[in-house]
Design a protein around this motif. Sequence first.
Motif, PDB file in Angstrom:
ATOM      1  N   GLU A 180       0.811  -1.205  -0.045  1.00 10.59           N
ATOM      2  CA  GLU A 180      -0.076  -0.094   0.050  1.00 10.59           C
ATOM      3  C   GLU A 180       0.888   1.298  -0.044  1.00 10.59           C
ATOM      4  O   GLU A 180       0.446   2.308  -0.049  1.00 10.59           O
ATOM      5  N   GLY A 181       2.196   1.218  -0.015  1.00 11.03           N
ATOM      6  CA  GLY A 181       3.217   2.167   0.075  1.00 11.03           C
ATOM      7  C   GLY A 181       3.274   2.706  -1.459  1.00 11.03           C
ATOM      8  O   GLY A 181       2.550   2.345  -2.439  1.00 11.03           O
ATOM      9  N   PRO A 182       3.916   3.858  -1.432  1.00 12.14           N
ATOM     10  CA  PRO A 182       3.855   4.709  -2.823  1.00 12.14           C
ATOM     11  C   PRO A 182       4.245   3.773  -4.117  1.00 12.14           C
ATOM     12  O   PRO A 182       3.873   3.689  -4.911  1.00 12.14           O
ATOM     13  N   SER A 237       0.289  -1.405 -12.380  1.00 15.11           N
ATOM     14  CA  SER A 237       1.365  -1.744 -13.580  1.00 15.11           C
ATOM     15  C   SER A 237       1.881  -0.496 -14.126  1.00 15.11           C
ATOM     16  O   SER A 237       2.306  -0.305 -15.409  1.00 15.11           O
ATOM     17  N   GLN A 238       2.384   0.447 -13.449  1.00 13.34           N
ATOM     18  CA  GLN A 238       3.337   1.574 -13.562  1.00 13.34           C
ATOM     19  C   GLN A 238       4.707   1.148 -13.175  1.00 13.34           C
ATOM     20  O   GLN A 238       5.145   1.897 -12.265  1.00 13.34           O
ATOM     21  N   ALA A 258      11.386   4.601 -10.635  1.00 14.60           N
ATOM     22  CA  ALA A 258      11.878   5.720 -10.922  1.00 14.60           C
ATOM     23  C   ALA A 258      11.763   6.521  -9.146  1.00 14.60           C
ATOM     24  O   ALA A 258      12.571   6.985  -8.711  1.00 14.60           O
ATOM     25  N   LEU A 259      10.496   6.021  -8.545  1.00  9.23           N
ATOM     26  CA  LEU A 259      10.399   6.454  -7.270  1.00  9.23           C
ATOM     27  C   LEU A 259      11.178   5.703  -6.462  1.00  9.23           C
ATOM     28  O   LEU A 259      11.927   6.354  -5.433  1.00  9.23           O
ATOM     29  N   MET A 260      11.473   4.390  -6.779  1.00  4.91           N
ATOM     30  CA  MET A 260      12.554   3.556  -5.979  1.00  4.91           C
ATOM     31  C   MET A 260      13.806   4.164  -6.079  1.00  4.91           C
ATOM     32  O   MET A 260      14.737   4.490  -5.002  1.00  4.91           O
ATOM     33  N   ASP A 261      14.143   4.851  -7.130  1.00  8.37           N
ATOM     34  CA  ASP A 261      15.605   5.531  -7.424  1.00  8.37           C
ATOM     35  C   ASP A 261      15.650   6.636  -6.642  1.00  8.37           C
ATOM     36  O   ASP A 261      16.669   7.155  -5.815  1.00  8.37           O
ATOM     37  N   MET A 283      13.208  -5.302  -7.895  1.00  8.32           N
ATOM     38  CA  MET A 283      13.817  -3.966  -7.655  1.00  8.32           C
ATOM     39  C   MET A 283      14.731  -4.064  -6.697  1.00  8.32           C
ATOM     40  O   MET A 283      15.751  -3.348  -6.739  1.00  8.32           O
ATOM     41  N   ALA A 284      14.678  -4.726  -5.481  1.00  9.12           N
ATOM     42  CA  ALA A 284      15.603  -4.937  -4.655  1.00  9.12           C
ATOM     43  C   ALA A 284      16.710  -5.465  -4.910  1.00  9.12           C
ATOM     44  O   ALA A 284      18.018  -4.927  -4.943  1.00  9.12           O
TER      45      ALA A 284
END
Length: 186
Positions: free
Chosen positions: A60-62, A70-71, A77-80, A118-119
């Motif tokens: 539920e986080g950003p 599906s973005q 980009a947000l994780m970066d 991603m991790a």
Amino acid sequence: EQPRAPAPLVLLAQTEVGYEALMRLNSCLYLGTGGQAPQVTLDELQANSEDIICLTGGPEGPVGQLLQNSQTAKAHALMDRLKAIFGDRLYVELQRHPRDDASQPEAERLTERGFVEMAYAMDLPLVATNDAYFPKSDMYEAHDALICIAEGAYVDQQEPRRRLTTQHYLKTPEEMAVLFADLPEA
């Protein structure tokens, strides 16, 4: 781009300096919101991130919300951006709350693989968390009834309403290790 609803991040003070930064962020939550839900911006996080540990907020986080929609590119980009803000104090948060039929809630199912990928790709640590709402699993029905009372819903209604699982209780470290046996690094 349409404005998004606020999404939770878990922020933990690492030192007294981090605690002071959290208090500044707490002030940002309520100042200048114009009657909107309390929230902070990424710029405010960046300005007040010293000695703060950040967990990505789970499904539920950003980042999780972007993955659910599906973005994937926006999620990366947000994780970066979060990695640039928090550095080695950023942890990718995984949650598992299996239902009685052993299926995963939809949000967890849609996000877990993306989080793990991603991790690994960004060399970020994983952390297994449990979104606990009650101390023991046998308190689920009572808590579900309280949710219904608070939201004006019915326990047996078919229309969508907020639902938890019996697994949203405070698990022991041993229970978490079993639940995430396939990802011991979490």
